[in-house]
Design an enzyme around this catalytic site. Structure first.
Site, PDB file in Angstrom:
ATOM      1  N   ASP A 170      43.598  42.708  47.640  1.00 59.77           N
ATOM      2  CA  ASP A 170      42.242  42.982  47.139  1.00 59.77           C
ATOM      3  C   ASP A 170      41.324  42.996  48.363  1.00 59.77           C
ATOM      4  O   ASP A 170      41.738  42.607  49.471  1.00 59.77           O
ATOM      5  CB  ASP A 170      41.845  41.874  46.139  1.00 59.77           C
ATOM      6  CG  ASP A 170      40.488  42.117  45.473  1.00 59.77           C
ATOM      7  OD1 ASP A 170      39.972  43.254  45.545  1.00 59.77           O
ATOM      8  OD2 ASP A 170      39.942  41.158  44.885  1.00 59.77           O
ATOM      9  N   HIS A 177      39.013  36.901  36.932  1.00 59.26           N
ATOM     10  CA  HIS A 177      38.983  38.271  36.381  1.00 59.26           C
ATOM     11  C   HIS A 177      40.152  38.415  35.394  1.00 59.26           C
ATOM     12  O   HIS A 177      41.135  39.094  35.679  1.00 59.26           O
ATOM     13  CB  HIS A 177      39.110  39.261  37.540  1.00 59.26           C
ATOM     14  CG  HIS A 177      38.664  40.665  37.225  1.00 59.26           C
ATOM     15  ND1 HIS A 177      38.195  41.053  35.990  1.00 59.26           N
ATOM     16  CD2 HIS A 177      38.632  41.790  38.004  1.00 59.26           C
ATOM     17  CE1 HIS A 177      37.891  42.347  36.019  1.00 59.26           C
ATOM     18  NE2 HIS A 177      38.139  42.810  37.229  1.00 59.26           N
ATOM     19  N   CYS A 194      43.641  45.784  42.552  1.00 59.86           N
ATOM     20  CA  CYS A 194      42.781  45.908  41.368  1.00 59.86           C
ATOM     21  C   CYS A 194      41.772  47.046  41.526  1.00 59.86           C
ATOM     22  O   CYS A 194      41.247  47.540  40.536  1.00 59.86           O
ATOM     23  CB  CYS A 194      42.061  44.592  41.115  1.00 59.86           C
ATOM     24  SG  CYS A 194      41.106  44.014  42.537  1.00 59.86           S
ATOM     25  N   ARG A 221      29.952  40.790  32.963  1.00 65.17           N
ATOM     26  CA  ARG A 221      30.379  40.652  34.364  1.00 65.17           C
ATOM     27  C   ARG A 221      29.253  39.947  35.104  1.00 65.17           C
ATOM     28  O   ARG A 221      28.165  40.523  35.267  1.00 65.17           O
ATOM     29  CB  ARG A 221      30.669  42.028  34.971  1.00 65.17           C
ATOM     30  CG  ARG A 221      30.677  41.971  36.496  1.00 65.17           C
ATOM     31  CD  ARG A 221      31.227  43.210  37.132  1.00 65.17           C
ATOM     32  NE  ARG A 221      32.661  43.298  36.903  1.00 65.17           N
ATOM     33  CZ  ARG A 221      33.461  44.128  37.570  1.00 65.17           C
ATOM     34  NH1 ARG A 221      32.964  44.945  38.485  1.00 65.17           N
ATOM     35  NH2 ARG A 221      34.745  44.145  37.321  1.00 65.17           N
ATOM     36  N   ARG A 255      43.886  48.932  32.211  1.00 65.06           N
ATOM     37  CA  ARG A 255      42.720  48.103  31.865  1.00 65.06           C
ATOM     38  C   ARG A 255      42.244  48.461  30.462  1.00 65.06           C
ATOM     39  O   ARG A 255      41.982  47.587  29.636  1.00 65.06           O
ATOM     40  CB  ARG A 255      41.577  48.348  32.874  1.00 65.06           C
ATOM     41  CG  ARG A 255      41.765  47.732  34.246  1.00 65.06           C
ATOM     42  CD  ARG A 255      41.622  46.219  34.231  1.00 65.06           C
ATOM     43  NE  ARG A 255      40.347  45.767  33.714  1.00 65.06           N
ATOM     44  CZ  ARG A 255      39.211  45.696  34.437  1.00 65.06           C
ATOM     45  NH1 ARG A 255      39.233  45.991  35.712  1.00 65.06           N
ATOM     46  NH2 ARG A 255      38.085  45.274  33.888  1.00 65.06           N
ATOM     47  N   GLN A 279      41.585  41.913  34.238  1.00 66.12           N
ATOM     48  CA  GLN A 279      42.355  42.570  35.295  1.00 66.12           C
ATOM     49  C   GLN A 279      43.790  42.034  35.327  1.00 66.12           C
ATOM     50  O   GLN A 279      44.742  42.809  35.390  1.00 66.12           O
ATOM     51  CB  GLN A 279      41.676  42.322  36.656  1.00 66.12           C
ATOM     52  CG  GLN A 279      42.385  42.985  37.819  1.00 66.12           C
ATOM     53  CD  GLN A 279      42.289  44.504  37.764  1.00 66.12           C
ATOM     54  OE1 GLN A 279      41.222  45.048  37.647  1.00 66.12           O
ATOM     55  NE2 GLN A 279      43.421  45.179  37.848  1.00 66.12           N
TER      56      GLN A 279
HETATM   57  N1  NVA Z   1      37.540  40.458  44.230  1.00 64.16           N
HETATM   58  C1  NVA Z   1      36.810  41.659  43.892  1.00 64.16           C
HETATM   59  C2  NVA Z   1      37.373  42.272  42.657  1.00 64.16           C
HETATM   60  C3  NVA Z   1      36.702  43.544  42.224  1.00 64.16           C
HETATM   61  C4  NVA Z   1      37.275  44.097  40.954  1.00 64.16           C
HETATM   62  C5  NVA Z   1      35.345  41.307  43.713  1.00 64.16           C
HETATM   63  O1  NVA Z   1      35.048  40.297  43.066  1.00 64.16           O
HETATM   64  O2  NVA Z   1      34.495  42.040  44.237  1.00 64.16           O
HETATM   65  N1   CP Z   2      38.979  46.374  39.082  1.00 63.23           N
HETATM   66  C1   CP Z   2      37.706  46.370  38.651  1.00 63.23           C
HETATM   67  O1   CP Z   2      37.267  45.480  37.899  1.00 63.23           O
HETATM   68  O2   CP Z   2      36.953  47.427  39.061  1.00 63.23           O
HETATM   69  P1   CP Z   2      35.375  47.621  38.913  1.00 63.23           P
HETATM   70  O3   CP Z   2      34.728  46.580  39.804  1.00 63.23           O
HETATM   71  O4   CP Z   2      35.111  49.018  39.364  1.00 63.23           O
HETATM   72  O5   CP Z   2      35.002  47.390  37.483  1.00 63.23           O
END
Ligand code: NVA
Ligand code: CP
Length: 305
Positions: A222, A130, A262, A103, A290, A133
């Site tokens: 989101d 993502h 998500c 990540r 997930r 997801q």
């Molecule tokens: N758009 C959000 C998704 C988190 C799972 C982010 O990137 O923070």
């Molecule tokens: N939806 C998701 O990826 O959650 P986290 O940021 O908690 O991993």
């Protein structure tokens, strides 16, 4: 088949559907508490440059439950792109581990990791997309709806990494995808163009949440400020007025429509408490799925299924 899973459209539609089918079989084995240890003796390295709850827990738990061992590397362990060259750490991890999930902020960094790692690399979110997801999301839609025919997905909010993954999925599976966002917060133009020119889905980018939600099968939102953009939250809160998913907005969708997010969510900001807790809300199924979908992705990449 590609070594890595960095974008949902790294796979063709047939492969995506086959992985979803595999996920439902793996989920059934979990439910039956069946002994199933395809990852026995294998290790998964998990590299995080950003915070996470679901991604860490679902990958670590899923890999362990299928017999493997997962190693969590926090932002201060690897310091990707700072402590050493990405092409060095990629090759080092490949000497120890069987599979790598990362990540990261910069999308180019995951592409570089994958280029140099000898093992499969999975994208656990970047600023751009993502894919895990979105695989769990489309699996959840399929589970709830029974099919993906004539699917209309209305995304309300920031044109962010989640939207880019929906757009890329729309190049592989037919759908009507509408993103309603305030001016200046639209998704990446090239990604929209790619989704349109694939020619199998209808893509709309609008600034009217009501237009997007009308007759939708799925209403998705989101956070308004993603990780890395949190400092813009106060400004965004002003710009996103009118984009909260409320019960009134949900009422424009089909009567059997699902609400999706998500997570993590900011209740009372991009969505009301009432919608989060409503019967239409399938947010916790998404979160659970997930794990099952990622297990299926790893089974596929490790050629264990
Ligand atoms: N758009 C959000 C998704 C988190 C799972 C982010 O990137 O923070
Ligand atoms: N939806 C998701 O990826 O959650 P986290 O940021 O908690 O991993």
């Amino acid at each position: 088949m590609k070594k890595d899973f960095l974008h949902v459209d790294d796979w063709d539609g047939e492969t995506i559907l086959a992985v979803l089918d595999l996920a439902s079989r793996v989920k059934a084995k979990f439910a039956a508490r069946e002994k199933y240890l395809p990852f026995e003796g294998l290790t998964l390295a998990m590299v995080f440059a950003k915070p996470s709850a679901r991604t860490r827990i679902s990958f670590e738990t899923g890999f362990f439950r299928l017999g493997g061992h997962a190693i969590y590397l926090s932002p201060s362990d690897i310091e990707i792109g700072k402590r050493e060259a990405i092409k060095d750490i990629a090759r080092v991890i490949g000497r120890y581990n069987d599979i790598l999930m990362a990540r990261l902020f910069d999308h180019e960094h995951i592409i570089e990791l994958a280029r140099y790692a000898s093992i499969p690399v999975i994208n656990g979110l970047t600023d751009y997309n993502h894919p895990c997801q979105i695989m769990a999301d489309i699996f959840s839609v399929l589970e709830h709806r029974g099919n993906l025919d004539d699917l209309k997905v209305a995304y309300i909010g920031d044109g962010n990494n989640i939207v880019h993954s929906w757009l890329r999925l729309a190049t592989r599976l037919p759908m009507h995808f509408v993103c309603a966002c305030p001016p200046g917060y639209e998704p990446d133009r090239d990604t929209v163009e790619k989704a349109r020119s694939a020619g199998i889905s209808t893509i709309e980018i609008v600034d009217d949440p009501g237009h997007a939600a009308r007759d939708a099968d799925v209403v998705y939102t989101d956070v308004w400020a993603s990780m890395g953009k949190k400092h813009e939250f106060e400004e965004r809160k002003k710009r996103f007025q009118g984009f909260t998913v409320t019960s009134e907005l949900m009422a424009l969708a089909k009567p059997e429509a699902c609400f999706m997010h998500c997570l993590p969510a900011q209740r009372g900001v991009e969505v009301t408490d009432q919608v989060m807790e409503s019967k239409a809300s399938i947010i916790f199924d998404q979160a659970e799925n997930r794990m099952h979908v990622q297990n299926a992705i790893m089974l596929k990449l490790l050629k264990k299924a």
